[in-house]
Design a protein around this motif. Sequence first.
Motif, PDB file in Angstrom:
ATOM      1  N   GLY A  97      -9.147 -19.331  11.539  1.00 39.26           N
ATOM      2  CA  GLY A  97      -7.339 -19.112  11.161  1.00 39.26           C
ATOM      3  C   GLY A  97      -8.377 -18.421   9.783  1.00 39.26           C
ATOM      4  N   ALA A  98      -9.664 -17.862   9.052  1.00 37.75           N
ATOM      5  CA  ALA A  98      -9.840 -17.216   8.573  1.00 37.75           C
ATOM      6  C   ALA A  98      -9.782 -15.286   8.758  1.00 37.75           C
ATOM      7  CB  ALA A  98     -11.073 -17.632   7.806  1.00 37.75           C
ATOM      8  N   PRO A  99      -9.492 -14.651   8.344  1.00 37.87           N
ATOM      9  CA  PRO A  99      -9.404 -13.296   8.525  1.00 37.87           C
ATOM     10  C   PRO A  99     -10.643 -12.677   8.344  1.00 37.87           C
ATOM     11  CG  PRO A  99      -8.908 -13.868   6.536  1.00 37.87           C
ATOM     12  CD  PRO A  99      -9.060 -15.357   6.799  1.00 37.87           C
ATOM     13  N   SER A 100     -11.174 -11.457   9.472  1.00 35.78           N
ATOM     14  CA  SER A 100     -12.482 -11.313   9.728  1.00 35.78           C
ATOM     15  C   SER A 100     -12.358 -10.259   8.636  1.00 35.78           C
ATOM     16  CB  SER A 100     -12.464 -10.422  10.714  1.00 35.78           C
ATOM     17  OG  SER A 100     -11.426  -9.311  10.662  1.00 35.78           O
ATOM     18  N   ASN A 101     -13.637  -9.627   7.702  1.00 34.80           N
ATOM     19  CA  ASN A 101     -14.415  -9.468   7.176  1.00 34.80           C
ATOM     20  C   ASN A 101     -14.049  -7.487   7.134  1.00 34.80           C
ATOM     21  OD1 ASN A 101     -16.094 -10.878   5.347  1.00 34.80           O
ATOM     22  ND2 ASN A 101     -17.516 -10.361   6.912  1.00 34.80           N
ATOM     23  N   LYS A 102     -13.690  -7.288   8.617  1.00 33.34           N
ATOM     24  CA  LYS A 102     -12.796  -5.997   9.353  1.00 33.34           C
ATOM     25  C   LYS A 102     -11.309  -5.489   8.799  1.00 33.34           C
ATOM     26  CE  LYS A 102     -13.421  -2.459  13.119  1.00 33.34           C
ATOM     27  NZ  LYS A 102     -12.905  -2.551  14.285  1.00 33.34           N
ATOM     28  N   ALA A 103     -10.859  -7.125   9.459  1.00 31.94           N
ATOM     29  CA  ALA A 103      -9.296  -7.065   9.123  1.00 31.94           C
ATOM     30  C   ALA A 103      -9.203  -6.775   7.449  1.00 31.94           C
ATOM     31  CB  ALA A 103      -8.795  -8.245  10.314  1.00 31.94           C
ATOM     32  N   SER A 104      -9.742  -8.100   6.819  1.00 32.99           N
ATOM     33  CA  SER A 104      -9.113  -7.771   5.156  1.00 32.99           C
ATOM     34  C   SER A 104      -9.981  -7.459   4.068  1.00 32.99           C
ATOM     35  CB  SER A 104      -9.946  -9.731   4.785  1.00 32.99           C
ATOM     36  OG  SER A 104     -10.642  -9.804   5.011  1.00 32.99           O
ATOM     37  N   GLY A 105     -10.821  -6.242   4.845  1.00 36.75           N
ATOM     38  CA  GLY A 105     -11.518  -5.871   4.017  1.00 36.75           C
ATOM     39  C   GLY A 105     -10.648  -4.380   2.744  1.00 36.75           C
ATOM     40  N   THR A 106      -9.402  -3.760   3.675  1.00 37.04           N
ATOM     41  CA  THR A 106      -8.787  -2.683   3.572  1.00 37.04           C
ATOM     42  C   THR A 106      -7.498  -3.371   2.814  1.00 37.04           C
ATOM     43  OG1 THR A 106      -8.700  -1.249   5.605  1.00 37.04           O
ATOM     44  CG2 THR A 106      -7.402  -0.875   4.210  1.00 37.04           C
ATOM     45  N   PRO A 107      -7.186  -4.446   2.910  1.00 37.98           N
ATOM     46  CA  PRO A 107      -5.650  -4.869   1.808  1.00 37.98           C
ATOM     47  C   PRO A 107      -6.477  -5.118   0.589  1.00 37.98           C
ATOM     48  CG  PRO A 107      -5.850  -5.632   3.910  1.00 37.98           C
ATOM     49  CD  PRO A 107      -6.709  -4.791   4.248  1.00 37.98           C
ATOM     50  N   GLN A 108      -7.762  -5.793   0.623  1.00 39.46           N
ATOM     51  CA  GLN A 108      -8.644  -6.259  -0.625  1.00 39.46           C
ATOM     52  C   GLN A 108      -8.506  -4.840  -1.109  1.00 39.46           C
ATOM     53  OE1 GLN A 108     -12.433  -7.861   0.801  1.00 39.46           O
ATOM     54  NE2 GLN A 108     -10.958 -10.063   1.012  1.00 39.46           N
ATOM     55  N   ILE A 109      -9.070  -3.763  -0.854  1.00 37.49           N
ATOM     56  CA  ILE A 109      -9.216  -2.538  -1.801  1.00 37.49           C
ATOM     57  C   ILE A 109      -8.190  -1.742  -2.357  1.00 37.49           C
ATOM     58  CG2 ILE A 109      -9.805   0.561  -1.815  1.00 37.49           C
ATOM     59  CD1 ILE A 109     -11.930  -1.265   0.661  1.00 37.49           C
ATOM     60  N   TRP A 110      -7.476  -2.051  -1.137  1.00 37.07           N
ATOM     61  CA  TRP A 110      -5.836  -1.320  -1.602  1.00 37.07           C
ATOM     62  C   TRP A 110      -5.185  -2.035  -2.895  1.00 37.07           C
ATOM     63  CZ3 TRP A 110      -3.801   3.198  -1.638  1.00 37.07           C
ATOM     64  CH2 TRP A 110      -4.645   3.773  -0.982  1.00 37.07           C
ATOM     65  N   HIS A 111      -5.490  -3.582  -2.974  1.00 31.66           N
ATOM     66  CA  HIS A 111      -4.965  -4.021  -4.030  1.00 31.66           C
ATOM     67  C   HIS A 111      -5.799  -3.857  -5.390  1.00 31.66           C
ATOM     68  CE1 HIS A 111      -3.713  -8.125  -1.142  1.00 31.66           C
ATOM     69  NE2 HIS A 111      -3.366  -6.954  -1.158  1.00 31.66           N
ATOM     70  N   ILE A 112      -6.994  -3.630  -5.503  1.00 33.22           N
ATOM     71  CA  ILE A 112      -7.043  -3.281  -6.511  1.00 33.22           C
ATOM     72  C   ILE A 112      -6.666  -1.193  -6.497  1.00 33.22           C
ATOM     73  CG2 ILE A 112      -9.800  -2.462  -8.000  1.00 33.22           C
ATOM     74  CD1 ILE A 112     -11.046  -4.144  -5.992  1.00 33.22           C
ATOM     75  N   ILE A 113      -6.853  -0.317  -5.738  1.00 33.05           N
ATOM     76  CA  ILE A 113      -6.353   1.065  -6.436  1.00 33.05           C
ATOM     77  C   ILE A 113      -5.008   1.159  -6.862  1.00 33.05           C
ATOM     78  CG2 ILE A 113      -6.456   3.250  -5.310  1.00 33.05           C
ATOM     79  CD1 ILE A 113      -8.706   2.661  -3.142  1.00 33.05           C
ATOM     80  N   LEU A 114      -4.088   0.476  -5.626  1.00 34.85           N
ATOM     81  CA  LEU A 114      -2.853   0.878  -6.134  1.00 34.85           C
ATOM     82  C   LEU A 114      -2.191   0.014  -7.989  1.00 34.85           C
ATOM     83  CD1 LEU A 114      -0.691   1.702  -4.827  1.00 34.85           C
ATOM     84  CD2 LEU A 114       0.243  -1.228  -3.756  1.00 34.85           C
ATOM     85  N   PRO A 115      -2.623  -1.015  -8.327  1.00 33.82           N
ATOM     86  CA  PRO A 115      -1.955  -1.118  -9.531  1.00 33.82           C
ATOM     87  C   PRO A 115      -2.134  -0.301 -10.514  1.00 33.82           C
ATOM     88  CG  PRO A 115      -3.224  -3.253  -8.747  1.00 33.82           C
ATOM     89  CD  PRO A 115      -2.796  -1.897  -7.169  1.00 33.82           C
ATOM     90  N   LEU A 116      -3.666   0.678  -9.729  1.00 29.95           N
ATOM     91  CA  LEU A 116      -4.423   1.711 -10.771  1.00 29.95           C
ATOM     92  C   LEU A 116      -3.713   3.005 -11.073  1.00 29.95           C
ATOM     93  CD1 LEU A 116      -8.111   1.349 -10.560  1.00 29.95           C
ATOM     94  CD2 LEU A 116      -6.704   0.846 -12.176  1.00 29.95           C
ATOM     95  N   VAL A 117      -2.973   3.447  -9.830  1.00 29.08           N
ATOM     96  CA  VAL A 117      -2.426   4.349  -9.475  1.00 29.08           C
ATOM     97  C   VAL A 117      -1.088   4.852 -10.363  1.00 29.08           C
ATOM     98  CG1 VAL A 117      -1.016   6.304  -8.033  1.00 29.08           C
ATOM     99  CG2 VAL A 117      -4.048   4.974  -6.698  1.00 29.08           C
ATOM    100  N   LEU A 118      -0.184   3.155  -9.724  1.00 26.60           N
ATOM    101  CA  LEU A 118       1.400   2.976 -10.156  1.00 26.60           C
ATOM    102  C   LEU A 118       1.191   2.944 -12.088  1.00 26.60           C
ATOM    103  CD1 LEU A 118       1.756   0.231  -7.862  1.00 26.60           C
ATOM    104  CD2 LEU A 118       2.793   2.487  -8.062  1.00 26.60           C
ATOM    105  N   GLY A 119      -0.323   2.609 -12.607  1.00 27.89           N
ATOM    106  CA  GLY A 119      -0.201   2.393 -14.447  1.00 27.89           C
ATOM    107  C   GLY A 119      -0.411   3.604 -14.529  1.00 27.89           C
ATOM    108  N   LEU A 120      -1.431   4.835 -13.761  1.00 29.68           N
ATOM    109  CA  LEU A 120      -1.764   6.200 -14.264  1.00 29.68           C
ATOM    110  C   LEU A 120       0.017   7.020 -14.285  1.00 29.68           C
ATOM    111  CD1 LEU A 120      -3.653   7.807 -15.271  1.00 29.68           C
ATOM    112  CD2 LEU A 120      -4.002   8.619 -12.532  1.00 29.68           C
ATOM    113  N   LEU A 121       0.348   6.613 -13.397  1.00 29.11           N
ATOM    114  CA  LEU A 121       1.981   7.517 -13.258  1.00 29.11           C
ATOM    115  C   LEU A 121       2.916   6.863 -14.055  1.00 29.11           C
ATOM    116  CD1 LEU A 121       2.359   7.068  -9.382  1.00 29.11           C
ATOM    117  CD2 LEU A 121       1.506   9.716 -10.183  1.00 29.11           C
ATOM    118  N   VAL A 122       2.869   5.558 -14.547  1.00 31.00           N
ATOM    119  CA  VAL A 122       3.056   5.264 -16.325  1.00 31.00           C
ATOM    120  C   VAL A 122       3.179   6.251 -17.045  1.00 31.00           C
ATOM    121  CG1 VAL A 122       4.371   3.754 -16.823  1.00 31.00           C
ATOM    122  CG2 VAL A 122       4.604   3.348 -14.790  1.00 31.00           C
ATOM    123  N   VAL A 123       1.738   6.662 -17.267  1.00 33.83           N
ATOM    124  CA  VAL A 123       1.129   7.015 -18.589  1.00 33.83           C
ATOM    125  C   VAL A 123       1.664   7.723 -18.612  1.00 33.83           C
ATOM    126  CG1 VAL A 123      -0.697   7.393 -19.986  1.00 33.83           C
ATOM    127  CG2 VAL A 123      -0.788   5.320 -18.991  1.00 33.83           C
TER     128      VAL A 123
END
Length: 283
Positions: A236-262
């Motif tokens: 029932g747990a996602p593999s590292n390969k499957a869960s790696g990309t979403p975890q990265i974007w969960h960090i990058i996406l808020p940073l990009v949006l914040g920068l655009l707002v500024v």
Amino acid sequence: MDLSLTVTTMFYILLFRTVTSSSLAKLPLMVIRAGEGETVTIECPHAQKTGPVSWCKVYSREVCNVIVHTEKEDSSGRISMRRVNGSVFVTSQLQKNDTGTYWCGTIQANKIHVSDIVMLDVFTADSRILNRTTVKGVMGNATTIHCRYKAQFKAYWKFLCKVVSVNSCSIIATPHDYNSSKLSISGNKVNNFAITIRHTDEGDVGEYWCGARTPVDFEISQVQTVMFKGTITKPGAPSNKASGTPQIWHIILPLVLGLLVVITIVLLVKKRKQSQTIPRESK
């Protein structure tokens, strides 16, 4: 299991005729391997919690020389035996001639009740290197370790132990006596035998020693290093390969949006200031 042995006044221990070699084979065993000049501390885990305990070196099936006990150190002070919180420990500064088999037990009424057998191998620079093999398996699958022996060890009891610390190896199986639903043994059990570890996990990674012994002598013939590919994924747990990309974007996406707002706010403020500085035309 305890073995009853008679003791002479010269501190030599004689084996009762009623005790068989098969009984010796079933006692708790530990293999210790360390270099000459090192100081090691060895535990007798099955020794009684109270009362004097002795440490003796085996010279034959019937003779064991008592070296030290919990009441007194040896004459040289090189070896000591003590009890700490009920556990018994032997500390020794090793010499090459310390190599051998030892019994740990209690002496009562001119008899010794053996609780542990320790096989101590003291190596020098010339004898340090052993025959090493790497066993590669897949995590979660069965993995087999093969132990092979020279003809001179045909009559010896064979064993496989797993290294649990830098110097210590705990016996996990012998061809004729093992108790584990995780292990299975095959081979002719004379010149070779194989241990299969079912459903391997992280705890099975490490170094194993193939050995052979008699009540007096022993030999470490091979060192097997077990390594695995892959990791175990819980159901029932996602593999590292499957869960790696979403975890990265969960960090990058808020940073990009914040920068655009500024950037947007800066541009609006700058535009507003420019409009205020433009002079009006006179009529």
